[in-house]
Write a protein that holds these residues in place. Structure first.
Motif, PDB file in Angstrom:
ATOM      1  N   ASP A 147       0.828  -1.209   0.000  1.00  0.00           N
ATOM      2  CA  ASP A 147       0.000   0.000   0.000  1.00  0.00           C
ATOM      3  C   ASP A 147       0.864   1.261   0.000  1.00  0.00           C
ATOM      4  O   ASP A 147       0.644   2.212   0.764  1.00  0.00           O
ATOM      5  CB  ASP A 147      -0.947   0.020   1.204  1.00  0.00           C
ATOM      6  N   LEU A 148       1.851   1.249  -0.857  1.00  0.00           N
ATOM      7  CA  LEU A 148       2.753   2.392  -0.941  1.00  0.00           C
ATOM      8  C   LEU A 148       2.047   3.584  -1.569  1.00  0.00           C
ATOM      9  O   LEU A 148       1.224   3.417  -2.484  1.00  0.00           O
ATOM     10  CB  LEU A 148       3.992   2.021  -1.752  1.00  0.00           C
ATOM     11  N   PRO A 149       2.324   4.799  -1.117  1.00  0.00           N
ATOM     12  CA  PRO A 149       1.620   6.003  -1.594  1.00  0.00           C
ATOM     13  C   PRO A 149       2.149   6.468  -2.951  1.00  0.00           C
ATOM     14  O   PRO A 149       2.691   7.574  -3.079  1.00  0.00           O
ATOM     15  CB  PRO A 149       1.889   7.015  -0.491  1.00  0.00           C
ATOM     16  N   VAL A 150       2.011   5.630  -3.952  1.00  0.00           N
ATOM     17  CA  VAL A 150       2.454   5.973  -5.291  1.00  0.00           C
ATOM     18  C   VAL A 150       1.608   5.170  -6.272  1.00  0.00           C
ATOM     19  O   VAL A 150       1.077   4.105  -5.939  1.00  0.00           O
ATOM     20  CB  VAL A 150       3.960   5.677  -5.465  1.00  0.00           C
ATOM     21  N   VAL A 151       1.458   5.663  -7.475  1.00  0.00           N
ATOM     22  CA  VAL A 151       0.615   5.031  -8.491  1.00  0.00           C
ATOM     23  C   VAL A 151       1.507   4.478  -9.592  1.00  0.00           C
ATOM     24  O   VAL A 151       2.456   5.135 -10.034  1.00  0.00           O
ATOM     25  CB  VAL A 151      -0.398   6.038  -9.066  1.00  0.00           C
ATOM     26  N   GLY A 152       1.197   3.256 -10.036  1.00  0.00           N
ATOM     27  CA  GLY A 152       1.936   2.678 -11.143  1.00  0.00           C
ATOM     28  C   GLY A 152       3.094   1.824 -10.689  1.00  0.00           C
ATOM     29  O   GLY A 152       3.471   1.803  -9.512  1.00  0.00           O
ATOM     30  N   ARG A 153       3.640   1.080 -11.632  1.00  0.00           N
ATOM     31  CA  ARG A 153       4.773   0.209 -11.330  1.00  0.00           C
ATOM     32  C   ARG A 153       6.073   1.016 -11.318  1.00  0.00           C
ATOM     33  O   ARG A 153       6.296   1.856 -12.185  1.00  0.00           O
ATOM     34  CB  ARG A 153       4.865  -0.914 -12.374  1.00  0.00           C
ATOM     35  N   HIS A 154       6.906   0.693 -10.332  1.00  0.00           N
ATOM     36  CA  HIS A 154       8.166   1.401 -10.179  1.00  0.00           C
ATOM     37  C   HIS A 154       9.215   0.439  -9.617  1.00  0.00           C
ATOM     38  O   HIS A 154       8.914  -0.723  -9.297  1.00  0.00           O
ATOM     39  CB  HIS A 154       8.013   2.601  -9.237  1.00  0.00           C
ATOM     40  N   ASN A 155      10.420   0.955  -9.498  1.00  0.00           N
ATOM     41  CA  ASN A 155      11.513   0.214  -8.857  1.00  0.00           C
ATOM     42  C   ASN A 155      11.581   0.639  -7.390  1.00  0.00           C
ATOM     43  O   ASN A 155      11.730   1.828  -7.081  1.00  0.00           O
ATOM     44  CB  ASN A 155      12.846   0.501  -9.541  1.00  0.00           C
ATOM     45  N   GLN A 173      13.794  -4.095  -6.390  1.00  0.00           N
ATOM     46  CA  GLN A 173      12.739  -4.884  -7.032  1.00  0.00           C
ATOM     47  C   GLN A 173      12.183  -4.057  -8.190  1.00  0.00           C
ATOM     48  O   GLN A 173      11.580  -2.998  -7.983  1.00  0.00           O
ATOM     49  CB  GLN A 173      11.649  -5.224  -6.028  1.00  0.00           C
ATOM     50  N   GLU A 174      12.392  -4.539  -9.386  1.00  0.00           N
ATOM     51  CA  GLU A 174      12.116  -3.749 -10.589  1.00  0.00           C
ATOM     52  C   GLU A 174      10.677  -3.933 -11.068  1.00  0.00           C
ATOM     53  O   GLU A 174      10.162  -5.059 -11.118  1.00  0.00           O
ATOM     54  CB  GLU A 174      13.090  -4.154 -11.699  1.00  0.00           C
ATOM     55  N   GLN A 175      10.078  -2.805 -11.404  1.00  0.00           N
ATOM     56  CA  GLN A 175       8.745  -2.748 -12.021  1.00  0.00           C
ATOM     57  C   GLN A 175       7.731  -3.571 -11.219  1.00  0.00           C
ATOM     58  O   GLN A 175       7.065  -4.463 -11.718  1.00  0.00           O
ATOM     59  CB  GLN A 175       8.800  -3.234 -13.465  1.00  0.00           C
ATOM     60  N   LYS A 176       7.634  -3.232  -9.910  1.00  0.00           N
ATOM     61  CA  LYS A 176       6.691  -3.897  -9.033  1.00  0.00           C
ATOM     62  C   LYS A 176       5.502  -2.984  -8.761  1.00  0.00           C
ATOM     63  O   LYS A 176       5.623  -1.757  -8.748  1.00  0.00           O
ATOM     64  CB  LYS A 176       7.364  -4.264  -7.705  1.00  0.00           C
ATOM     65  N   HIS A 177       4.344  -3.626  -8.533  1.00  0.00           N
ATOM     66  CA  HIS A 177       3.144  -2.864  -8.206  1.00  0.00           C
ATOM     67  C   HIS A 177       3.208  -2.434  -6.751  1.00  0.00           C
ATOM     68  O   HIS A 177       3.628  -3.207  -5.877  1.00  0.00           O
ATOM     69  CB  HIS A 177       1.896  -3.724  -8.460  1.00  0.00           C
ATOM     70  N   PRO A 178       2.804  -1.215  -6.410  1.00  0.00           N
ATOM     71  CA  PRO A 178       2.946  -0.732  -5.037  1.00  0.00           C
ATOM     72  C   PRO A 178       2.005  -1.399  -4.038  1.00  0.00           C
ATOM     73  O   PRO A 178       2.109  -1.137  -2.845  1.00  0.00           O
ATOM     74  CB  PRO A 178       2.647   0.766  -5.164  1.00  0.00           C
ATOM     75  N   LYS A 179       1.098  -2.273  -4.505  1.00  0.00           N
ATOM     76  CA  LYS A 179       0.192  -2.913  -3.556  1.00  0.00           C
ATOM     77  C   LYS A 179       0.957  -3.811  -2.605  1.00  0.00           C
ATOM     78  O   LYS A 179       0.712  -3.804  -1.386  1.00  0.00           O
ATOM     79  CB  LYS A 179      -0.855  -3.725  -4.318  1.00  0.00           C
ATOM     80  N   VAL A 180       1.906  -4.580  -3.107  1.00  0.00           N
ATOM     81  CA  VAL A 180       2.760  -5.395  -2.253  1.00  0.00           C
ATOM     82  C   VAL A 180       4.073  -5.657  -2.986  1.00  0.00           C
ATOM     83  O   VAL A 180       4.072  -5.969  -4.179  1.00  0.00           O
ATOM     84  CB  VAL A 180       2.072  -6.721  -1.865  1.00  0.00           C
TER      85      VAL A 180
END
Length: 561
Positions: A147-155, A173-180
């Motif tokens: 539940d990271l406070p960012v939108v979209g996939r990131h490193n 961790q490359e191109q991961k969804h911020p949900k987990v």
């Protein structure tokens, strides 16, 4: 006029007078407040007058003060950048607990000597950990954030800041969804069980093309983390605080799940508690000092170098000196360095002890000499009684210093009698310039049976204060030591001190020269052996770039000093 039965205010009919005595505290506070206001007004008035008198100089003074405050503010605000500019590191890796740990090591050593008598445990380390000045290893594993406070996939990656140690980070961790986002690493931090220990800071960062952005953070008290480890609570999930730039970007608070635990049994415990006594490893060459996954029981340094040969970054074998050769060089170095350090330590401690003995002897002798001035047989000075007081001793000392000049050989009684002086002056000279024999008599039998005190005499001379009968009583031996000629021979003592220091330097230089000769001889033997093996290598093998080497590794060219 006024109210009947009530004294009135003169000149004001009908107004009664109520006598209320002022409170003492209120009067003092009012006086202090008014005085402070007047001081501030007076200071401002002086500043204005000085500015009107010489505006240029006043302006320069105000400018200098402003620039000084501005410089202090900039140093405090950008202290990390200033430290990085001066040292190349933005952190100061030292605090008050590190200072206490260094004191413990200074007085007790590394504690490796306690392993032989305490079932293999380092008692000094265990004592320091119990007192909260030596750290305990804590493993952080099973790391996951969500539940990271960012939108979209990131490193994403996680950074851990522990007390004054360098910052540790996980893999990216490359191109991961911020949900987990999960991380496979286990980080090991070292925390001290102390209320004043720095808090552990864990941050989740988003890696950008240029730099990074910190999304959220969480602080943990060191004592709370060690409590989690003691209770073995397993995996726990904690809320993280989103930073200002990302606050409100997500409906659910960010979190991090992890497991705090002590170093496990087996390999991790062996690595953390591995002995690091270099002398012990040389005396007992088979002592296990290296553990890894392939050698769970541990290997000695020589066995480890044999099992795992030295390679360069391209995977080619690299020659290194035999462990037996290094052991011999280090033993020789330790012996000669120990000898030079012993000589230096003997010279320094000897100089310190000699200075203290000399100070004690001279101070006590001067105190007994003052007693001898104060009393000649049964005759006392005027207004002087036994036991001597601080005022009487100071008065006698001041009179003798100002009014009487002792002859060159005042310890000889005939020298005083040969002086052409009135009888009263002779008496004063005889009083103020007692002979050594007279001082020794006073040392044996102090007036009134009360000997002077060392610290009391120093405090009386330095601060004109009397601390009573405290601080190391002066003995007769102090007078006899002071009369020895070598005690007052400054040239002999200084020459002996610098001679010992020079001897230590010469031994250290000889040590370095001998070790360098041994290293050169070993390198020559290795070079001759390598040339011999190269001559016996077929040309076809040399053309292919292969080379036969000796089975035993030889001396490397790097400096092991």
């Amino acid at each position: 006029p006024g109210v009947p039965g009530v004294p009135g205010v003169p000149g004001v009919p009908g107004v009664p007078v109520v006598d209320v005595p002022p409170v003492k505290g209120q009067v003092e506070f009012s006086t202090m407040f008014i005085q402070a206001i007047l001081n501030i007004i007076g200071g401002l008035y002086n500043i204005v007058v000085q500015f009107l008198t010489d505006p240029v100089e006043s302006f320069l003074q105000i400018l200098v003060i402003f620039l000084a405050f501005l410089l202090i503010w900039l140093l405090c605000k950008f202290k990390d950048k200033v430290i990085f500019l001066l040292t190349g590191d933005s952190n100061v890796h030292f605090d008050h607990l590190d200072f206490l740990a260094k004191l413990l090591e200074l007085f007790c050593g590394s504690g490796e000597w306690t392993r032989s008598c305490c079932c293999g445990y380092n008692i000094v380390t265990r004592f320091g950990q119990g007192m909260g000045i030596i750290s305990n290893p804590v493993r952080i594993s099973n790391i996951a954030v969500g539940d990271l406070p960012v939108v979209g996939r990131h490193n994403f990656y996680v950074a851990v800041e522990c007390k004054t140690d360098p910052e540790m980070v996980t893999s990216v961790q490359e191109q991961k969804h911020p949900k987990v986002v999960q991380f496979p690493e286990s980080l090991c931090v070292r925390l001290r069980r102390n209320p004043t220990e720095h808090r552990l800071r864990i941050t989740v960062r988003h890696q950008r093309d240029l730099g990074h952005a910190t999304l959220c953070e969480a602080y943990f008290a060191a004592s709370r983390i060690l409590s989690f480890c003691d209770k073995e609570l397993g995996v726990q999930r904690f809320q993280m605080r989103s930073l200002d730039d990302f606050a409100g970007a997500h409906d659910t608070p960010a979190w991090i799940s992890l497991k705090f635990s002590f170093a496990g049994k087996g390999l991790e415990q062996h690595i953390d508690e591995a002995p690091d006594d270099l002398v012990g490893s040389y005396v007992f060459a088979s002592t296990p000092q290296v553990w890894n996954e392939e050698h769970q029981d541990g290997l000695s340094i020589a066995q480890f170098k044999t099992e795992v040969p030295l390679l360069d970054t391209h995977g080619h074998a690299v020659h290194e000196p035999l462990e037996e050769t290094i052991r011999g060089l280090n033993c020789c170095r330790a012996c000669l360095h120990g000898t030079s350090r012993f000589i230096w330590g003997f010279a320094l401690w000897g100089m310190l002890i000699f200075s203290l003995v000399r100070l004690y002897a001279s101070t006590c002798f001067s105190a007994y000499k003052l007693y001898a001035k104060a009393i000649q047989g049964d005759e006392l000075w005027d207004n002087v009684t036994l036991p001597f007081t601080l005022d009487s001793l100071n008065r006698i000392e001041e009179y003798c210093d100002e009014e009487v000049t002792c002859p060159e050989f005042a310890e000889i009684a005939e020298a005083v009698n040969s002086l052409v002086l009135p009888d009263m002056r002779k008496r004063d000279v005889r009083r103020c310039c007692p002979s050594k024999e007279r001082v020794l008599e006073v040392c044996k039998e102090p007036p009134g049976g009360q000997a002077p005190y060392f610290l009391r005499t120093i405090v009386r001379r330095s601060f004109n204060k009397d601390i009573g009968h405290n601080g190391f009583m002066c003995t007769e031996a102090a007078c006899r030591v002071h009369m020895e000629s070598f005690i007052r021979n400054d040239g002999l003592i200084v020459s002996l001190f610098f001679g010992l220091m020079l001897l230590g330097c010469l031994i250290r230089m000889m040590n370095n020269y001998c070790i360098q000769c041994v290293k050169d001889a070993t390198a020559r033997r290795h070079h001759d052996g390598e040339s011999y093996m190269q001559d016996r290598t077929p040309r076809s093998n040399r053309a292919k770039g292969t080379m036969m080497t000796k089975k035993e590794p030889a001396q490397c060219s790097c400096d092991i000093m």
